[in-house]
Design an enzyme around this catalytic site. Structure first.
Site, mmCIF file in Angstrom:
data_model
loop_
_atom_site.group_PDB
_atom_site.id
_atom_site.type_symbol
_atom_site.label_atom_id
_atom_site.label_comp_id
_atom_site.label_asym_id
_atom_site.label_seq_id
_atom_site.Cartn_x
_atom_site.Cartn_y
_atom_site.Cartn_z
ATOM 1 C CE1 TYR A 293 0.778 -0.817 4.480
ATOM 2 C CE2 TYR A 293 0.581 1.563 4.317
ATOM 3 C CZ TYR A 293 0.991 0.447 5.004
ATOM 4 O OH TYR A 293 1.627 0.583 6.213
ATOM 5 C CB CYS A 294 1.926 3.761 -1.722
ATOM 6 S SG CYS A 294 1.122 3.508 -3.315
ATOM 7 C CB THR A 295 0.030 8.405 -0.570
ATOM 8 O OG1 THR A 295 1.160 8.373 0.295
ATOM 9 C CG2 THR A 295 -0.891 9.548 -0.166
#
Ligand SMILES: [Zn+2]
Ligand SMILES: [Zn+2]
Length: 291
Positions: A180-182
């Site tokens: 996951y990331c922003t």
């Protein structure tokens, strides 16, 4: 006059990135938009702001080449950007692996399976050995991350390849891994790099933490604040004083709970951002790691 900011990316083969750069620059200049756009042989990544009608025209024209690209609309204006910057680079996200990423008309080839926020919850309920893997830099994760997430020791996106190749995460290779990331773009690349290195069951979240947080606030698997790349430096998903909110960060000086990052006052020698409570910031505006 209402203004807006558009955030967007699309992975698709670009035969002539420099021609697309020039076209995008002219388009934005003509519409009075400011912001930052990167074009590579693999696609486009941008944030632009300006008059709402100009944004609409921009989105329509840009979709003539980048078909079906999704735009995220948010509040803001051209004044949120110092200027217009349109660049052609080797990569639209700088992992330092421009030769490794494979892109076709459907997007990244061999990337992690996309999950909606709801599917993330279902997967974790079904497979208790699933591991969250943070695709941001370690500092961002200090104030917010998914429950039990593995946070790699990276300062910049460039460090990921070295980290993945170090063997530290080999124990995860036969487990379900949710990267996951922003906003989702970094994991498009990161998940494919992981699969190339033998991780067998890799997922990514559609729309990243932002979309997950919009849907589940503080009542899902996310804990804490979201680091953002503007002057606020963090944002929360729930209402103020939400009882479900968990404060994860701590002041580097006194240990008090905080989610506020500051730039070290010893600029430009020190470029660290560090967590501090307001009281300590007043008496000691330094990161504590520089002289
Ligand atoms: Zn303090
Ligand atoms: Zn410092």
């Amino acid at each position: 006059m209402t203004s807006k900011i558009l955030l967007y990316y699309k992975f698709q083969p670009v035969a002539d990135p420099d021609a697309v750069r020039l076209w995008q620059r002219d388009l934005c200049e003509g519409l009075g938009l400011k912001g930052r756009i990167i074009v590579s042989k693999d696609g486009i990544n941008g944030t632009v702001g300006g008059d709402i009608r100009a944004c609409k025209t921009y989105a329509k024209k840009t979709r003539e080449y980048f078909k079906d690209m999704e735009f995220k609309w948010s509040d803001g204006s051209a004044d949120d950007f110092p200027k217009l910057s349109v660049k052609a680079r080797d990569e639209i996200v700088a992992f330092g692996a421009p030769g490794e990423l494979k892109v076709d008309e459907h997007g990244v080839v061999g990337g992690g399976e996309h999950l909606t926020p709801q599917q993330v919850n279902e997967l974790v309920a079904e497979k208790p050995d699933a591991v969250f893997f943070d695709g941001r830099n370690a500092r961002e994760a200090e104030i917010g991350r998914f429950k039990g997430a593995v946070v790699p020791d990276v300062e910049t996106t460039h460090d990921f390849i070295k980290e993945l190749d170090s063997g530290k995460y080999d124990w995860m290779k036969d487990k379900p891994v949710i990267s996951y990331c922003t906003g989702g773009i970094r994991c498009e690349v990161l998940s494919s790099l992981m699969i190339n290195r033998g991780f067998q069951e890799v997922y990514q979240i559609d729309g990243g933490i932002v979309r997950y947080g919009e849907q589940f606030g503080n009542s899902g698997l996310w804990e804490g604040s979201l680091y953002v790349f503007d002057d606020r430096m963090h944002t929360e998903f729930g209402a103020e004083n939400d009882p479900d909110y968990v404060q994860l960060g701590h002041c580097v000086h006194c240990g008090e709970a905080t989610n506020q990052f500051y730039n070290c006052a010893n600029e430009p020698e020190c470029r660290r951002q560090y967590l501090s409570c307001e009281t300590c910031r007043e008496t000691n505006p330094y990161c504590g790691q520089c002289a």
